[in-house]
Design a protein around this motif. Structure first.
Motif, PDB file in Angstrom:
ATOM      1  N   UNK A 119       0.803  -1.217   0.000  1.00 10.87           N
ATOM      2  CA  UNK A 119       0.000   0.000   0.000  1.00 10.87           C
ATOM      3  C   UNK A 119       0.838   1.269   0.000  1.00 10.87           C
ATOM      4  N   UNK A 120       2.118   1.167  -0.298  1.00  8.80           N
ATOM      5  CA  UNK A 120       3.020   2.318  -0.292  1.00  8.80           C
ATOM      6  C   UNK A 120       3.317   2.779  -1.716  1.00  8.80           C
ATOM      7  N   UNK A 121       3.385   4.098  -1.902  1.00  4.34           N
ATOM      8  CA  UNK A 121       3.696   4.648  -3.214  1.00  4.34           C
ATOM      9  C   UNK A 121       5.157   4.373  -3.546  1.00  4.34           C
ATOM     10  N   UNK A 122       5.415   3.987  -4.775  1.00  8.32           N
ATOM     11  CA  UNK A 122       6.791   3.715  -5.204  1.00  8.32           C
ATOM     12  C   UNK A 122       7.318   4.779  -6.157  1.00  8.32           C
ATOM     13  N   UNK A 142       5.798   3.682 -17.117  1.00 10.21           N
ATOM     14  CA  UNK A 142       4.718   2.717 -16.886  1.00 10.21           C
ATOM     15  C   UNK A 142       5.259   1.292 -16.877  1.00 10.21           C
ATOM     16  N   UNK A 143       6.106   0.971 -17.839  1.00 14.79           N
ATOM     17  CA  UNK A 143       6.623  -0.398 -17.944  1.00 14.79           C
ATOM     18  C   UNK A 143       7.617  -0.736 -16.836  1.00 14.79           C
ATOM     19  N   UNK A 144       8.152   0.290 -16.179  1.00 13.93           N
ATOM     20  CA  UNK A 144       9.091   0.048 -15.083  1.00 13.93           C
ATOM     21  C   UNK A 144       8.383  -0.264 -13.767  1.00 13.93           C
ATOM     22  N   UNK A 145       7.066  -0.167 -13.754  1.00 13.03           N
ATOM     23  CA  UNK A 145       6.316  -0.468 -12.527  1.00 13.03           C
ATOM     24  C   UNK A 145       6.545  -1.924 -12.136  1.00 13.03           C
ATOM     25  N   UNK A 150      -0.348  -1.074  -8.437  1.00 16.93           N
ATOM     26  CA  UNK A 150      -1.523  -0.301  -8.841  1.00 16.93           C
ATOM     27  C   UNK A 150      -1.006   0.935  -9.566  1.00 16.93           C
ATOM     28  N   UNK A 151      -1.634   1.276 -10.693  1.00 15.04           N
ATOM     29  CA  UNK A 151      -1.192   2.425 -11.482  1.00 15.04           C
ATOM     30  C   UNK A 151      -2.378   3.375 -11.659  1.00 15.04           C
ATOM     31  N   UNK A 193      -3.837  -2.015 -13.038  1.00 19.18           N
ATOM     32  CA  UNK A 193      -2.909  -2.773 -12.199  1.00 19.18           C
ATOM     33  C   UNK A 193      -2.026  -3.637 -13.076  1.00 19.18           C
ATOM     34  N   UNK A 194      -0.845  -3.928 -12.574  1.00 18.12           N
ATOM     35  CA  UNK A 194       0.098  -4.777 -13.294  1.00 18.12           C
ATOM     36  C   UNK A 194       0.173  -6.138 -12.614  1.00 18.12           C
TER      37      UNK A 194
END
Length: 235
Positions: A119-122, A142-145, A150-151, A193-194
C-alpha cells in the motif's frame, strides 16, 4: 367612629403597608445575589422553549469518501484537473500522492505507482503532452512499474496533443477503453494494475471531452473523478 376618621385610618394603614412591602423587597434584593436573580429570570424565560438538538459533525472518511471503505480494502480517489488552475489529484488511503499541495502535479498525464502488497507509493511523475516529446518517457515509466503494482493516471490541462500511438497502445493494453478517444484538453482518469486482476465492479475510468457549448471553464470541460475501495486480497 365618624366616617372621616375611618377614611383617615384606611389611608394611614395603606401607606404603612406600602412602606413595609417596599422595605421587604429592598431587603430581599440585598440578601439574594444579582447572579441568582438573573439566572432565575432566564430560567423562567426558558420555560416552554424547545431544546435545540445539534447533530454531530459527520466523520471525515479516507480520501473524502462519503462512506468508509471496509477495513480490508484500500480507499482511492482520482480527480482530473479543471481548467488551468484547478489541479489534478490522486489520493490513496487518505494520502495525497499527486496534487497541488504535494507540488508534483503538472500539465499532461500524471501517474502514481503504488505497491499493492504494502500500500506504499513507489513512484510519481507527470508527462507534458502539450510541449516536448514525452510519450517515450511515459512508456518507460509505466513499464518500469514492479509486478503487483496499482497504477493511477489523471490528466491536467491537456493530455492528448503529443500523446503518440505507441503510448496509447501501452495504456490500452492495461485495460483503458477511452485512451483512443482522448482529445485536446479532455478530462480523463484511469486506474489499472500490473499482474493483478481488479474486481469488475470498481470504478476504473472516466472521460469528459472539451465542448464549447458545455464547458465548465473557458476552454476546458468539467473535471471527472472516480473513487472506490480496492480489496487488499485479489487474484
Amino acid at each position: 367612629m365618624r366616617p372621616g376618621t375611618t377614611g383617615t385610618l384606611k389611608a394611614v394603614f395603606f401607606l404603612f403597608a406600602s412602606i413595609c412591602a417596599w422595605y421587604s423587597g429592598y431587603l430581599l434584593a440585598e440578601l439574594i445575589p444579582e447572579v441568582s436573580l438573573s439566572s432565575a429570570a432566564y430560567s423562567i424565560r426558558s420555560i416552554g422553549e424547545r431544546p435545540v438538538l445539534k447533530a454531530p459533525a459527520p466523520k471525515r472518511q479516507k480520501c473524502d469518501h462519503w462512506t468508509p471503505c471496509p477495513s480490508d480494502t484500500y480507499a482511492y480517489r482520482l480527480l482530473s484537473g479543471g481548467g488551468r488552475d484547478k489541479y489534478a489529484k490522486i489520493c490513496f488511503e487518505d494520502e495525497l500522492l499527486i496534487g497541488e499541495k504535494t507540488g508534483n502535479v503538472g500539465r499532461g498525464i500524471n501517474i502514481a505507482i503504488v505497491n499493492y502488497m504494502t500500500g506504499k507509493v513507489t513512484a510519481t511523475q507527470y508527462f507534458d503532452m502539450f510541449e516536448g516529446d514525452n510519450s517515450g518517457q511515459m512508456i518507460n515509466f509505466i513499464q518500469s512499474a514492479p509486478s503487483k503494482s496499482l497504477i493511477f493516471m489523471v490528466t491536467h490541462d491537456d493530455g492528448a496533443s503529443r500523446l503518440k500511438e505507441d503510448a496509447k497502445k501501452v495504456i490500452e493494453g492495461l485495460g483503458s477503453k477511452h485512451i483512443r478517444n482522448i482529445q485536446f484538453r479532455s478530462s480523463w482518469v484511469f486506474l489499472t494494475a500490473k499482474d493483478l486482476q481488479l474486481p469488475e465492479e470498481i470504478q476504473r475510468e472516466s472521460i469528459n471531452h472539451s465542448d464549447s457549448a458545455r464547458n465548465r471553464y473557458s476552454g476546458w470541460p468539467a473535471e471527472v473523478q472516480i473513487e472506490g475501495c480496492i480489496p487488499k486480497k485479489t487474484s
